[in-house]
Design a protein around this motif. Structure first.
Motif, mmCIF file in Angstrom:
data_model
loop_
_atom_site.group_PDB
_atom_site.id
_atom_site.type_symbol
_atom_site.label_atom_id
_atom_site.label_comp_id
_atom_site.label_asym_id
_atom_site.label_seq_id
_atom_site.Cartn_x
_atom_site.Cartn_y
_atom_site.Cartn_z
ATOM 1 N N GLN A 150 3.329 -144.829 -25.822
ATOM 2 C CA GLN A 150 3.154 -146.262 -25.557
ATOM 3 C C GLN A 150 4.149 -147.114 -26.355
ATOM 4 O O GLN A 150 3.948 -148.294 -26.576
ATOM 5 C CB GLN A 150 1.722 -146.684 -25.881
ATOM 6 C CG GLN A 150 0.698 -146.019 -24.964
ATOM 7 C CD GLN A 150 -0.696 -146.580 -25.168
ATOM 8 O OE1 GLN A 150 -0.967 -147.740 -24.860
ATOM 9 N NE2 GLN A 150 -1.585 -145.756 -25.701
ATOM 10 N N THR B 20 4.091 -152.232 -25.911
ATOM 11 C CA THR B 20 2.825 -152.514 -26.581
ATOM 12 C C THR B 20 3.022 -153.583 -27.646
ATOM 13 O O THR B 20 3.960 -153.494 -28.441
ATOM 14 C CB THR B 20 2.282 -151.242 -27.255
ATOM 15 O OG1 THR B 20 2.102 -150.219 -26.259
ATOM 16 C CG2 THR B 20 0.950 -151.509 -27.941
ATOM 17 N N THR C 178 0.251 -152.982 -23.020
ATOM 18 C CA THR C 178 -0.923 -152.850 -23.877
ATOM 19 C C THR C 178 -0.872 -153.878 -24.997
ATOM 20 O O THR C 178 0.183 -154.059 -25.626
ATOM 21 C CB THR C 178 -0.994 -151.438 -24.485
ATOM 22 O OG1 THR C 178 -0.984 -150.477 -23.428
ATOM 23 C CG2 THR C 178 -2.257 -151.266 -25.306
#
Length: 829
Positions: free
Chosen positions: A228, A330, A369
């Motif tokens: 991520q 993220t 995210t």
């Protein structure tokens, strides 16, 4: 072909829209539904409020708006909140529409001002709107980051164009506008155009929000293991961002192959001492740092490596929420509170969503995210409770930790509220100033009616409007008393003389500086430095530098007072009077008061006497030495921007007839110093002056021009390098001299021994203006090596002692500084 070449030759909406859509297809772009809707509304003449998420293509809609305006022969203005974004957009639009069709105005830079597309700060457009009103050649206004409308100090600049330019078509853009109902009604009433709201909560890359209770290191390691990255770790101080980055060096970020790719991408990039060496270690490990205190070249390095997918984690401040181009997957918040200059408070919904919106890259990610890290004390409390298990007695005995002193606590309910909340409604931040009144008076016509319209038809509540009216009356009386405006026999108010065109922009005090220069004695040895002090007093304060200067001065004052035996209580009283250096303070304050009586509008601005350029020059320090001396490694970008501003102000403000040869040398030195530290600041300025030139893109491994090519500036660099040693010798600071020259064998002991015979004969070494002058430095300029002799100014005027040295030109070009090697210290042979 540029986009301008695709103009259809008609303003018919369908033809214009089809031409733009064809161009986007050729660029490999497909318009989103909201983009099509906004462009169709603009093409049919409506105002548009574009309230769509970050990454949804607002820049493409803005380009379409400019295209639509050009098709109907209208001048179109693009505004942004900060100069960096204005210049970034300027170059982007030059590439899209052709350099001859794009201009820029930022107050201290003016390029192609008659172009049909103008990029400017919001303040520039606001002042233009005040001065010209409906007569202004403004057919369209595209206001980016429109949420700045609510900024307390600057919001007036986003409101004034709406009030004063009813002839224009407006495109207002932001990802965090909140409820826009009031703007829809207001724009339609003022402009007579329908106003469409194009809003979309659907992001091209959807966001997933999480609140986590794991320690930060564990959170980051999990994000790396689950692919991520890149992760932007958000802090609310520069210190915390750097400390976090350094703490992550123990985490294995990259494979050997990935580190080799980073090293190859960095190539021959020049890292300077101090923060540069720290950043070099971090980025080679896969960790970036990004905040406003960094040198521009370091931020560009981090952005470039991140865009190439080479950095796994970037620790930075919330600057990424203001249009900074750092592609990330993220966003990890280390907290939900910040110090706003007045107090520490929780983030507003608008701030949270502005930062969170940077997660997820269109075309690369299917999801973005956003993670909020629970406070450390909450994590520790949960661990203690988990250890206690389900036993009620043990759980009651757990001593829960509280938020650290001075912080604002938060927990998951705060997170849930921010995620669910819409941005707060934008609130009016209208202000009245001398500049506003004078701009309206300069418009001509009936200024009373114009001011009444401005003061009673703004977005303020009635009580606030009454306050603004009272302030406007007070300002008008002051201007009349100062003879700046007068009332004619038929009752019309007017200016007694024309104002300079840019008095209300960022260089508002330049005319004052020009008047001050006439008070200086050109024959005085300190004249060049006094000119610098006058110019520095008109620049914005670099607060971190002045704080460091004050801290250093107070430390030296305490030591001196202790040596004198002054008691503690008296020392504390005396310390209150110690501040950063303020040369010419009395002269500048008296001159300002005199100037203000004839030019009352300068009351909107204040002079700020200070010494940064002068301090650096008098100490004969390089940039690196100066940053180290004051402990400013975390703020070196701020220091350099200040020096660049000072250089441009000196170049622009000081007329030729006020320049002596010594002052010219100093200005050349300052420009070369800035260019060698980070040439991008001055290179961009030169590009702005010649936007159509065929200039290659700046590469990471680009080095600044050879430092020896500007002989005039290089001589000053050499002179300063030698005089630095003279000053240290005068103070008998052998350790510092050893630090400078120890690698060449001139240790502290050797310096001390060499100068012992001098101090047996003389009491001191002179360090005044004459001692640093060219008469005391003899240069034998060879083609590859210069031979130098720096003569000491001794009390008896014998001038028979000095420092002999060489400077290698090739080595100087490689280092970007004078590569001085001491060969001898002593009397003449």
């Amino acid at each position: 072909m540029t986009l301008t070449d695709r103009l259809p030759g008609t303003a018919e909406p369908d033809a214009v829209f089809d031409a733009f859509q064809k161009w986007t297809s050729e660029q490999g772009l497909s318009l989103y539904t909201h983009q099509e809707e906004a462009l169709i509304e603009l093409a049919t003449g409506a105002n548009v409020i574009l309230n769509t998420p970050t990454g949804s293509g607002k820049s493409l809609v803005a380009a379409g708006a400019h295209f639509i305006a050009l098709a109907s022969g209208r001048t179109t203005f693009y505004t942004a909140p900060i100069k960096a974004l204005v210049s970034e957009k300027f170059f982007a639009l030059c590439a899209t529409f052709g350099a001859h069709n794009v201009g820029m105005l930022t107050g201290d830079a003016s390029v192609n001002a008659d172009a049909p597309i103008i990029c400017c700060t919001a303040e520039v457009l606001a002042n233009l709107a005040l001065r010209e009103g409906t007569a202004a050649d403004v057919g369209q206004v595209v206001m980016d980051e429109f949420h700045f409308y609510a900024e307390p100090d600057r919001g007036w600049a986003w409101q004034v164009p709406i009030i004063e330019l009813p002839q224009a078509q407006f495109l207002l853009m932001s990802a965090t506008l909140g409820d826009t109902t009031r703007f829809v009604d207001d724009l339609s009433r003022r402009t007579g155009r329908p106003t469409a709201v194009v809003a979309s909560a659907e992001r091209p890359v959807p966001l997933v929000f999480q609140y986590v209770m794991t320690p930060l290191h564990e959170t980051i390691e999990e994000l790396l293991q689950t692919h991520q990255a890149p992760v932007y770790v958000v802090h609310f101080t520069q210190v915390a961002a750097l400390e976090r980055a350094q703490s992550l060096m123990s985490v294995n970020m990259c494979t050997r192959e990935e580190k080799d790719k980073i090293a190859a991408a960095i190539g021959g990039f020049r890292f300077t001492a101090g923060f540069g060496k720290t950043l070099s270690r971090l980025v080679r490990h896969g960790i970036g740092v990004h905040h406003a205190g960094m040198l521009p070249k370091y931020r560009r390095l981090v952005e470039t490596l991140a865009q190439a997918g080479l950095l796994k984690v970037i620790c930075g401040t919330d600057t990424l929420g203001v249009g900074i181009n750092v592609p990330i997957r993220t966003v990890l918040f280390t907290g939900l509170s910040k110090y706003d200059g007045v107090k520490t408070r929780l983030l507003k919904a608008r701030e949270f969503h502005q930062i969170a919106g940077r997660a997820g890259r269109a075309g690369f990610d299917t999801l973005g995210t956003v993670i909020v890290q629970a406070p450390e004390h909450v994590v520790e409390n949960e661990r203690a409770l988990a250890k206690a298990g389900d036993d009620p007695k043990k759980r009651r005995k757990v001593v829960r930790k509280k938020p650290p002193e001075g912080t604002v606590g938060y927990a998951q309910p705060t997170f849930d509220r921010l995620v669910a909340a819409d941005p707060e409604p934008l609130t009016s931040s209208f202000q009245v100033s001398h500049a506003m009144l004078l701009n309206v008076l300069a418009r001509g016509g009936d200024p009373f009616a114009a001011m009444r319209h401005l003061l009673t038809d703004n977005h303020e509540e009635p009580a606030a409007q009454r306050r603004h009216i009272r302030r406007a009356i007070a300002i008008a009386r002051a201007l009349m008393a100062g003879g700046v405006i007068e009332r004619t026999p038929d009752g019309v108010y007017k200016l007694t003389e024309d104002l300079q065109l840019d008095f209300a922009l960022n260089q508002a005090l330049s005319p004052f500086a020009l008047a001050c220069l006439e008070l200086l004695d050109r024959e005085a040895p300190d004249y060049p430095l006094d000119v610098v002090s006058v110019i520095e007093s008109t620049l914005e304060d670099p607060r971190q530098v002045l704080y460091a200067q004050r801290t250093k001065a107070r430390g030296e004052a305490v030591n001196a007072m202790k040596a004198e035996g002054i008691e503690y209580e008296q020392r504390m009283e005396l310390l209150e009077e110690v501040t950063h250096p303020r040369p010419l303070l009395e002269l500048l304050e008296n001159a300002y008061e005199t100037y203000r009586r004839g030019h009352p509008w300068v009351a909107d601005y204040e002079i700020k006497p200070k010494s940064v350029v002068r301090d650096m020059y008098e100490r004969a320090m390089t940039f690196t030495e100066y940053v180290s001396f004051y402990g400013l490694s975390r703020s070196e970008g701020l220091v350099l921007r200040y020096l660049a501003d000072a250089y441009r102000a000196l170049r622009h403000t000081v007329p030729e007839d006020a320049r002596t040869e010594e002052l010219g040398d100093l200005i050349e030195w300052l420009g070369e110093l800035v260019r060698q530290v980070d040439s991008s600041l001055l290179d961009e300025w030169e590009r702005l002056r010649n936007p159509g030139a065929d200039i290659e893109e700046v590469r990471l491994d680009d080095k600044p021009p050879a430092v020896t090519r500007n002989v005039r500036a290089f001589k000053v660099l050499v002179r300063n390098a030698l005089f630095r040693r003279v000053e240290l010798a005068a103070l008998r600071r052998w350790y510092d001299l050893g630090e400078l020259d120890g690698e060449q064998g001139w240790t502290a002991d050797r310096w001390s021994a060499a100068l012992e015979p001098y101090f047996d004969e003389y009491d001191e070494i002179g360090t005044g203006p004459a001692a640093r002058g060219p008469a005391f430095l003899h240069i034998d300029a060879g083609p590859a090596v210069w031979t130098l002799r720096q003569v000491f100014e001794d009390p008896d005027g014998d001038h028979d002692w000095g420092i002999e040295a060489t400077v290698d030109l090739a080595a100087s070009d490689e280092a970007g500084a004078a590569a001085v090697v001491i060969t001898a210290v002593g009397p003449h042979d």
